[in-house]
Design a protein around this motif. Structure first.
Motif, short mmCIF file in Angstrom:
data_model
loop_
_atom_site.label_atom_id
_atom_site.label_comp_id
_atom_site.label_asym_id
_atom_site.label_seq_id
_atom_site.Cartn_x
_atom_site.Cartn_y
_atom_site.Cartn_z
N ALA A 192 0.87 -1.18 0.00
CA ALA A 192 0.00 0.00 0.00
C ALA A 192 0.90 1.22 0.00
N VAL A 193 0.63 2.15 -0.90
CA VAL A 193 1.54 3.29 -1.07
C VAL A 193 0.76 4.51 -1.54
N TRP A 194 1.19 5.65 -1.05
CA TRP A 194 0.60 6.91 -1.51
C TRP A 194 1.32 7.35 -2.78
N LEU A 195 0.52 7.72 -3.79
CA LEU A 195 1.09 8.15 -5.06
C LEU A 195 0.60 9.55 -5.41
N ASP A 196 1.49 10.31 -5.97
CA ASP A 196 1.13 11.61 -6.56
C ASP A 196 1.07 11.45 -8.07
#
Length: 224
Positions: A192-196
């Protein structure tokens, strides 16, 4: 003297006549009154009393009916208020949110296959099963909107001591490692990762001799 006697006599006679007339008048009135009661006639005062009694009875009935009507109207008003509150409550509990257009949902699933002998090679998708938002081009997922994303890779391989990294740009996130015997039938891992916007996610081999069965898969989806 005679003249004075006549005057006194006249006065006496007048008083007698007046007394008889008065007595007759009272007796006559009594007779008339008794006769009226006997034959069912009423004088004006009796009629007034009767009318007042009838009016009071009508007024009492009207007040009772007005009270009953007021209670009925109050009950109807309370029922309307309860129905309105019930409708509002039902509206709050039955509101259906519009279904999001599937074209705006960001996510993909692709099958993987092939042999890879270079650790810097990007693992390619063989058959794309789903590609919401068209953000996956067959090798790399490019973030179209910022948010939290979940990625998962599942490997079926006969390769020993190898596997696949999930990368974000140039950063290694998690590793699906096949290991040695008897673990060399497959491996899986998630991240799970935050992406821009513009961030890229893809797969690379862990070692230099990775073989993938055609039922291996790579999935990514925006969860928030």
């Amino acid at each position: 003297m005679d003249q004075l006697f006549k005057i006194v006599w006249f006065v006496v006679v007048s008083f007698v006549i007046s007394g008889e007339v008065s007595a007759y008048s009272l007796a006559d009135r009594s007779a008339v009154s008794n006769s009226s009661e006997e034959y069912g006639y009423y004088n004006i005062y009796d009629k007034i009393d009767s009318l007042q009694t009838a009016f009071q009875t009508v007024e009492t009935n009207m007040q009772r009916k007005n009270n009953m009507l007021r209670q009925v109207l109050q009950s109807i008003t309370e029922m309307d208020d309860n129905i309105e509150m019930s409708d509002k409550s039902n509206e709050g509990t039955t509101t259906i949110q519009p279904v999001q257009n599937k074209d705006t949902v960001v996510g993909f699933t692709t099958k993987l296959s092939g042999s890879y002998s270079n650790k810097s090679t990007i693992i390619r998708g063989s058959t794309i099963l789903y590609n919401g938002g068209n953000a996956y081009n067959g090798t790399v997922f490019t973030c179209p909107s910022p948010g939290l994303y979940l990625f998962h890779v599942s490997l079926i391989s006969t390769t020993v001591y190898d596997g696949s990294w999930i990368y974000k740009n140039s950063q290694q996130l998690t590793l699906a490692y096949t290991g040695g015997t008897p673990q060399n039938n497959g491996a899986s891992v998630s991240a799970a990762v935050w992406l821009d916007v513009g961030d890229q996610v893809y797969l690379r081999p862990y070692g230099s001799s990775l073989y993938l069965d055609g039922n291996s898969a790579f999935t990514g989806v925006k969860v928030n």
